[in-house]
Design an enzyme around this catalytic site. Structure first.
Site, PDB file in Angstrom:
ATOM      1  N   HIS A  81       0.769  -1.279  -0.003  1.00  0.00           N
ATOM      2  CA  HIS A  81      -0.082   0.047   0.033  1.00  0.00           C
ATOM      3  C   HIS A  81       0.820   1.212   0.045  1.00  0.00           C
ATOM      4  O   HIS A  81       1.565   1.353   0.914  1.00  0.00           O
ATOM      5  CB  HIS A  81      -0.888   0.130   1.326  1.00  0.00           C
ATOM      6  CG  HIS A  81      -1.843  -1.124   1.187  1.00  0.00           C
ATOM      7  ND1 HIS A  81      -2.310  -1.806   2.182  1.00  0.00           N
ATOM      8  CD2 HIS A  81      -2.674  -1.696   0.324  1.00  0.00           C
ATOM      9  CE1 HIS A  81      -3.140  -2.669   1.675  1.00  0.00           C
ATOM     10  NE2 HIS A  81      -3.464  -2.761   0.744  1.00  0.00           N
TER      11      HIS A  81
ATOM     12  N   GLU B 168       1.948   3.697   3.163  1.00  0.00           N
ATOM     13  CA  GLU B 168       2.466   3.277   4.207  1.00  0.00           C
ATOM     14  C   GLU B 168       3.940   3.238   4.000  1.00  0.00           C
ATOM     15  O   GLU B 168       4.867   2.075   3.934  1.00  0.00           O
ATOM     16  CB  GLU B 168       1.942   1.626   4.357  1.00  0.00           C
ATOM     17  CG  GLU B 168       0.484   1.746   4.584  1.00  0.00           C
ATOM     18  CD  GLU B 168      -0.237   0.288   4.389  1.00  0.00           C
ATOM     19  OE1 GLU B 168       0.469  -0.815   4.401  1.00  0.00           O
ATOM     20  OE2 GLU B 168      -1.307   0.242   4.383  1.00  0.00           O
TER      21      GLU B 168
ATOM     22  N   ARG C 223      -3.159   4.693  -2.164  1.00  0.00           N
ATOM     23  CA  ARG C 223      -3.076   3.387  -1.428  1.00  0.00           C
ATOM     24  C   ARG C 223      -2.938   2.281  -2.489  1.00  0.00           C
ATOM     25  O   ARG C 223      -2.167   1.357  -2.304  1.00  0.00           O
ATOM     26  CB  ARG C 223      -4.358   2.852  -0.596  1.00  0.00           C
ATOM     27  CG  ARG C 223      -4.700   1.480  -0.085  1.00  0.00           C
ATOM     28  CD  ARG C 223      -5.901   1.283   0.600  1.00  0.00           C
ATOM     29  NE  ARG C 223      -6.418   0.088   0.653  1.00  0.00           N
ATOM     30  CZ  ARG C 223      -5.981  -0.755   1.907  1.00  0.00           C
ATOM     31  NH1 ARG C 223      -5.274  -0.013   2.752  1.00  0.00           N
ATOM     32  NH2 ARG C 223      -6.456  -1.776   1.899  1.00  0.00           N
TER      33      ARG C 223
ATOM     34  N   HIS D 194       3.050  -3.893   6.537  1.00  0.00           N
ATOM     35  CA  HIS D 194       2.071  -2.958   6.380  1.00  0.00           C
ATOM     36  C   HIS D 194       2.100  -1.953   7.636  1.00  0.00           C
ATOM     37  O   HIS D 194       2.933  -1.783   8.501  1.00  0.00           O
ATOM     38  CB  HIS D 194       0.621  -3.399   6.243  1.00  0.00           C
ATOM     39  CG  HIS D 194       0.469  -4.435   4.976  1.00  0.00           C
ATOM     40  ND1 HIS D 194      -0.019  -3.921   4.030  1.00  0.00           N
ATOM     41  CD2 HIS D 194       0.904  -5.506   4.952  1.00  0.00           C
ATOM     42  CE1 HIS D 194      -0.022  -4.806   3.319  1.00  0.00           C
ATOM     43  NE2 HIS D 194       0.496  -5.836   3.652  1.00  0.00           N
TER      44      HIS D 194
ATOM     45  N   GLU E 124       1.552  -5.020  10.824  1.00  0.00           N
ATOM     46  CA  GLU E 124       1.099  -3.708  10.875  1.00  0.00           C
ATOM     47  C   GLU E 124       2.000  -2.763  11.785  1.00  0.00           C
ATOM     48  O   GLU E 124       1.838  -2.944  13.077  1.00  0.00           O
ATOM     49  CB  GLU E 124      -0.339  -3.706  11.366  1.00  0.00           C
ATOM     50  CG  GLU E 124      -1.447  -4.298  10.555  1.00  0.00           C
ATOM     51  CD  GLU E 124      -1.583  -3.558   9.152  1.00  0.00           C
ATOM     52  OE1 GLU E 124      -1.283  -2.473   9.251  1.00  0.00           O
ATOM     53  OE2 GLU E 124      -2.396  -4.018   8.140  1.00  0.00           O
TER      54      GLU E 124
END
Length: 447
Positions: A197, A200, A255, A325, A399
């Site tokens: 993405h 990020e 994104r 991510h 994440e």
């Protein structure tokens, strides 16, 4: 025609300025992204029951907002925070509606443009000339990252091999670095991709950090030396090269990929909803204008197709798939698309627990871990479910920091601690591959 002295002086000053700004990244100040985010705000809203969830979905569903967390209006649920980017012309309206409905909320970024400038605007001249001068504690453009990859490959041929696995929609090469001591026999391998993405940015920063640490610590770190002697690491610093480039030049919060849709003006596909596993079901959108658009068909995106082809080819050797991510501070594993335990749950859960414990040991930062569907939300067509189904037994999605204070605008001052702690987690996962964990092999493949 001769110039008078005053004109000549002005021309010489102008040329000097052009030369300086060409060689040094000038402070962009309010001119970053043409000041398009001035006055935009980030709202954090927390619905406390099903009724409030429905009210909030109705409010946000009728507004054009950029969902930061979760990815779409359909994923809003009670007692879970909702972070949305609201354009300056809509902020007053949203304040009024939320107050009218007595919904709990706060604005945690009151001027998005200012936060963007704090993250990337005040930056010293880049150290681009050689690998030894490369600054790993700033965010780098795609061109800088690819230049760095070439330099790393050139100066560390004993441990590094750089190659391309294909081209993006816009024709950019998809580069991968193989890290590890050369060996005649087939070694187990770990795949790590970053930048799926585009917005990020901490992802590509980590992939670069990992490569740097692997090479620099090989001689003196016994754990890293063992990992590089016994494993190969395939590192893809920027998966979504077109989107990442676009997030630097035009839209900081882009994104998706940048592929064109013939029926709509909206561009791009969510590269983490485009994999051939339960494609375009719950948690993915079939509308091309949505951030979670699954694409016209599985592997429609050349970036996804190239990585899938490479992993299928090497699936007997690749034992772990790791995708980086942000943001949420979580370590996720399959399943994403359904609420069920994977057959080798005990082995994967143990690996995840070791990873978050190692991560915590650096700075005391806590990560939640568990199946993606229950820990984050249900999503179909994800890379970790695909990798797992293909036969890669340890599939994880990190994440990274933070939990919303900075969101996608994690300051450069936090690159070092974020990457340092994440490196410990990845080393823990990779070290686990060198040990045996009993699992039910008769139930493989797992989906």
């Amino acid at each position: 025609m001769e110039l008078d002295r005053g004109s000549a002086f002005r021309v010489s000053v102008l040329l000097a300025c052009v030369i300086i700004c060409t060689n040094v990244q000038c402070p962009a100040g309010a001119y970053l992204y043409n000041n398009r985010y001035a006055g935009d705000q980030i709202f954090r809203i927390t619905p406390s029951n099903d009724e409030e969830v429905q009210v909030l979905q109705k409010i946000l569903g009728h507004m054009k907002v950029d969902f930061w967390q979760p990815n779409s209006v359909t994923l809003i649920c009670q007692n879970a925070t909702v972070d949305v980017h609201v354009k300056r012309n809509d902020t007053r309206d949203l304040h009024a509606r939320l107050k009218q409905q007595h919904l709990e909320y706060r604005v945690f970024i009151s001027n998005l443009q200012e936060e963007i400038e704090k993250q990337t605007g005040r930056r010293s001249p880049r150290k681009r000339r050689s690998e030894s001068q490369y600054d790993y504690e700033v965010y780098h453009s795609l061109e800088e990252i690819q230049g760095w990859m070439s330099e790393i490959n050139r100066t560390n041929s004993h441990l590094v091999d750089m190659f391309s696995i294909g081209k993006s929609y816009e024709g950019r090469p998809l580069y991968v670095l193989q890290i590890g001591k050369r060996s005649r026999h087939q070694k187990k391998a770990v795949w790590i991709d970053c930048g799926v993405h585009a917005r990020e940015w901490i992802g590509p920063a980590f992939c670069q950090w990992f490569v740097k640490e692997a090479i620099n610590s090989y001689q003196h770190d016994s754990v890293m030396r063992r990992l590089l002697n016994q494993l190969h690491f395939y590192i893809m610093p920027v998966f979504n090269v077109d989107g990442y480039h676009f997030s630097w030049t035009t839209d900081r919060f882009w994104r998706k990929t940048r592929s064109k849709n013939h029926r709509f003006h909206c561009r791009g596909v969510d590269a983490n909803r485009n994999w051939k596993v339960k494609w375009c079901e719950e948690g993915a959108s079939s509308h091309p204008c949505d951030d979670t658009y699954c694409g016209p068909y599985p592997e429609s995106e050349p970036e996804v197709k190239a990585v899938a082809k490479f992993l299928r080819k090497h699936k007997k050797r690749v034992k772990s798939y790791i995708s980086i991510h942000a943001y949420a501070q979580m370590l996720l594993y399959p399943y994403s698309y359904k609420y069920a335990a994977i057959p080798n749950f005990n082995c994967v859960e143990s690996a995840a627990q070791s990873a978050v414990t190692a991560l915590y040991s650096a700075y005391g930062v806590r990560y939640r871990y568990g199946p993606a569907s229950t820990t984050l939300y249900v999503s179909s067509g994800s890379s970790i479910d695909w990798a797992y189904r293909t036969g890669i037994p340890y599939a994880f999605a990190f994440e990274l920091r933070d939990t919303g204070h900075f969101g996608f605008l994690l300051p450069e001052s936090l690159i070092n601690p974020t990457c340092t702690e994440t490196l410990r987690a990845v080393k823990a996962i990779a070290s686990g591959l060198l040990k045996k964990c009993e699992t039910d092999r008769d139930r493989f493949p797992y989906i």
